[in-house]
Design an enzyme around this catalytic site. Structure first.
Site, mmCIF file in Angstrom:
data_model
loop_
_atom_site.group_PDB
_atom_site.id
_atom_site.type_symbol
_atom_site.label_atom_id
_atom_site.label_comp_id
_atom_site.label_asym_id
_atom_site.label_seq_id
_atom_site.Cartn_x
_atom_site.Cartn_y
_atom_site.Cartn_z
ATOM 1 N N GLY A 64 -1.260 0.566 -5.116
ATOM 2 C CA GLY A 64 -2.640 -0.188 -5.165
ATOM 3 C C GLY A 64 -3.678 0.596 -5.688
ATOM 4 O O GLY A 64 -3.630 1.923 -5.658
ATOM 5 N N CYS A 69 0.953 -1.158 0.124
ATOM 6 C CA CYS A 69 0.095 -0.129 -0.211
ATOM 7 C C CYS A 69 0.797 1.369 -0.002
ATOM 8 O O CYS A 69 2.154 1.152 0.315
ATOM 9 C CB CYS A 69 -0.792 -0.063 1.350
ATOM 10 S SG CYS A 69 -1.595 -1.496 1.494
ATOM 11 N N SER A 76 7.280 -0.030 -16.038
ATOM 12 C CA SER A 76 8.584 -0.119 -15.036
ATOM 13 C C SER A 76 9.568 -0.909 -15.536
ATOM 14 O O SER A 76 10.745 -0.775 -14.675
ATOM 15 C CB SER A 76 7.797 -0.893 -13.879
ATOM 16 O OG SER A 76 7.451 -2.143 -14.133
ATOM 17 N N TYR A 116 10.895 -2.792 -8.802
ATOM 18 C CA TYR A 116 9.714 -2.861 -9.465
ATOM 19 C C TYR A 116 8.264 -1.843 -8.721
ATOM 20 O O TYR A 116 7.887 -1.204 -9.233
ATOM 21 C CB TYR A 116 8.951 -4.097 -9.541
ATOM 22 C CG TYR A 116 7.585 -4.345 -9.474
ATOM 23 C CD1 TYR A 116 7.075 -3.900 -11.160
ATOM 24 C CD2 TYR A 116 6.787 -4.642 -8.665
ATOM 25 C CE1 TYR A 116 5.728 -4.102 -11.356
ATOM 26 C CE2 TYR A 116 5.398 -4.761 -9.196
ATOM 27 C CZ TYR A 116 4.742 -4.487 -10.334
ATOM 28 O OH TYR A 116 3.521 -4.750 -10.441
ATOM 29 N N ASP A 141 12.687 -7.012 -19.145
ATOM 30 C CA ASP A 141 11.566 -7.093 -18.203
ATOM 31 C C ASP A 141 12.303 -7.015 -16.713
ATOM 32 O O ASP A 141 13.335 -7.505 -16.441
ATOM 33 C CB ASP A 141 10.673 -8.032 -18.411
ATOM 34 C CG ASP A 141 9.328 -7.974 -17.739
ATOM 35 O OD1 ASP A 141 9.262 -6.921 -17.072
ATOM 36 O OD2 ASP A 141 8.436 -8.613 -18.014
ATOM 37 N N ASP A 142 11.364 -6.501 -15.753
ATOM 38 C CA ASP A 142 12.085 -6.187 -14.552
ATOM 39 C C ASP A 142 11.835 -7.546 -13.755
ATOM 40 O O ASP A 142 12.709 -7.631 -12.754
ATOM 41 C CB ASP A 142 11.362 -5.253 -13.677
ATOM 42 C CG ASP A 142 9.903 -5.127 -13.509
ATOM 43 O OD1 ASP A 142 9.261 -6.280 -13.500
ATOM 44 O OD2 ASP A 142 9.538 -3.913 -13.645
ATOM 45 N N ASN A 173 1.329 0.171 5.645
ATOM 46 C CA ASN A 173 1.670 -0.476 4.870
ATOM 47 C C ASN A 173 2.607 -1.609 5.145
ATOM 48 O O ASN A 173 3.539 -1.497 6.080
ATOM 49 C CB ASN A 173 2.472 0.306 3.893
ATOM 50 C CG ASN A 173 3.378 -0.224 2.775
ATOM 51 O OD1 ASN A 173 2.987 -1.294 2.404
ATOM 52 N ND2 ASN A 173 4.394 0.426 2.227
ATOM 53 N N GLY A 174 2.567 -2.966 4.544
ATOM 54 C CA GLY A 174 3.180 -3.970 4.994
ATOM 55 C C GLY A 174 2.345 -5.202 5.421
ATOM 56 O O GLY A 174 1.290 -5.212 5.300
#
Ligand code: SF4
Length: 482
Positions: free
Chosen positions: A38, A12, A295, A254, A357-358, A113-114
């Site tokens: 998010g 988040c 990204s 990312y 690509d990441d 967040n987490g």
């Protein structure tokens, strides 16, 4: 890969502002820069010295606050906000933050967040002690612990409660007295402090949200820190000892926006270096370098610069695909890929292509992209992943908690190449990644969590350990490892 549709989803975004004339308006603007973290829900709670005001809803921030009145009614000089991606708990409205706790001793609101690795144990203990749950996410657990604590001062109730949490977390807490920012003992999830020209203080997940509202960066919160802000400024305390910084490496690879700076390292520069490093580690002859938008473009530019092969925009991302709120389910993600990406024929046709690509998580998106480029006439496609093979689940706030979901945990690189249909496939090495990210502008090393790639978890896994062990055993048996 694509932020909205990839199998790997951000956790988040959190934002808080204190002593600002239009606190909620600033929160709204700042949170726009955190939208990539998010898209399932958003909310803001404000406080005017007497009353709290709240508005929350499902979907993008712009959808939730489509009606200007919903923002205008959030009066007051302080506000906290939350952008939600469901890592724990369902997508329902009851899980949308910030959460408000009407504690008669000191009401408070929380943005989190987490992910807590001991959430199940805490939930059991709390319900034995008579706690009432409003949601099924682990984010409300801190609030309930504070509510049930008997210390006289709010700060002591908070410190005692924080000491019971395990895992990766960043919190912003708003009270009638001010605002508090918190980083877990390893600093896994990023959180920064900034200040605006009017003197207001801001806490938020990424520096791009500070830039958005014209605020200056002050500092990243360090592991175990608790920054308390009131009318007199801010003070730095610790709720526990630092266990050494191990910031999530996926933030650089990312999650974070490319214009953010985390612990002194520019996300854009780190991505470019990862691209350059994989160009050195796995060179291949080709006509053009492409990046998967958005990204992976930074890493693709890095690859092109290091290899001398020109970069071009061979893939376009449709920015305007209509969306309601998106549940994190596999079939919706897959459908999303085909709506989001297109190949540019003039760049791709008849060319040997390096596709940067990441990351590869489940492999379904990569397979689709390779097919898309083949259909546009690519002669050969050499996929270069600007991060190491993801082999282990994350328990700190990313929605992959099972090895079964990770193609890298179950297949060799050659098997993955075959399954995505590329002509060649190579990943960045773990030392290559560390070298690319882990040096800040002062040439200092800071710690990184690399558990996704090497299984070296910075904390015990607590409630997840048994499931993790059982799954590891099962995979080893299926591979014939004794
Ligand atoms: S396990 Fe991976 S995604 Fe999770 S915190 Fe560590 S580096 Fe980040």
């Amino acid at each position: 890969m694509l932020h909205e549709i990839k199998s790997l989803n951000e956790e988040c975004g959190i934002f808080g502002i204190l002593n600002a004339k239009d606190a909620a308006e600033n929160a709204y603007l700042g949170m726009h820069s955190l939208q990539h973290r998010g898209q399932e829900g958003a909310g803001i709670i404000s406080f005017d010295g007497n009353k709290v005001y709240a508005h929350k809803g499902q979907g993008l921030l712009s959808t939730v606050f489509k009606n200007q009145n919903n923002l205008d009614k959030l009066t007051g000089n302080s506000a906290i906000g939350h952008i939600r991606y469901a890592t724990a708990g369902s997508c329902g409205l009851q899980n949308i933050q910030p959460f408000f706790f009407n504690d008669p001793r000191m009401p408070f609101a929380i943005s989190h967040n987490g992910n807590l690795t001991n959430a199940e144990t805490l939930r059991k203990d709390l319900s034995k002690n008579g706690a009432h749950f409003q949601a099924d996410s682990d984010s409300e657990l801190l609030g309930l612990l504070v509510m049930l604590d008997n210390h006289d001062k709010f700060i002591d109730r908070l410190k005692t409660s924080l000491k019971k949490l395990r895992g990766g977390f960043a919190f912003i807490i708003m009270t009638a007295k001010g605002m508090i920012g918190i980083a877990d003992p390893h600093g896994l999830r990023p959180i920064v402090l900034g200040q605006n020209k009017d003197g207001s203080y801001i806490l938020c997940s990424e520096t791009c949200a500070l830039d958005q509202i014209g605020a200056k960066y002050i500092r990243d919160l360090q592991p175990g820190e608790m920054i308390t802000i009131n009318n007199n400024g801010y003070t730095i305390n610790h709720f526990t000892k630092s266990q050494g910084l191990t910031v999530c490496s996926l933030e650089y690879i990312y999650f974070a926006r490319a214009d953010s700076i985390i612990h002194g390292v520019s996300v854009h520069e780190a991505r470019k270096k990862m691209g350059a490093t994989i160009a050195q580690e796995h060179p291949v002859k080709a006509d053009v370098v492409l990046g998967v938008p958005n990204s992976s473009l930074d890493a693709a530019i890095g690859y092109a610069q290091a290899s001398g092969i020109p970069f071009d925009m061979g893939m376009i991302k449709n920015q305007y695909v209509a969306r309601t709120f998106i549940e994190p389910t596999q079939d919706k993600r897959e459908r999303g890929v085909s709506m989001k990406l297109a190949a540019v024929k003039s760049v791709v046709q008849g060319k040997d292509i390096i596709l940067v690509d990441d990351s590869i998580v489940r492999g379904t998106t990569s397979k689709y992209i390779v097919k898309l480029l083949q259909a546009a006439g690519a002669k050969s496609i050499h996929v270069r992943i600007a991060s190491p093979v993801i082999k282990y689940p994350c328990f700190y706030g990313v929605d992959i908690e099972s090895k079964a979901e990770l193609i890298g945990a179950n297949k060799t690189v050659e098997e993955i190449r075959e399954s995505i249909g590329a002509d060649s496939l190579a990943y960045l090495s773990i030392p290559g990644m560390i070298k690319s990210i882990n040096i800040d502008s002062d040439n200092q090393y800071h710690g990184l969590c690399t558990a996704y790639f090497d299984g070296k978890y910075p904390t015990k896994l607590y409630d997840y350990q048994d499931k993790y062990d059982a799954e590891t055993k099962q995979i080893e048996q299926s591979k014939g490892v004794k």
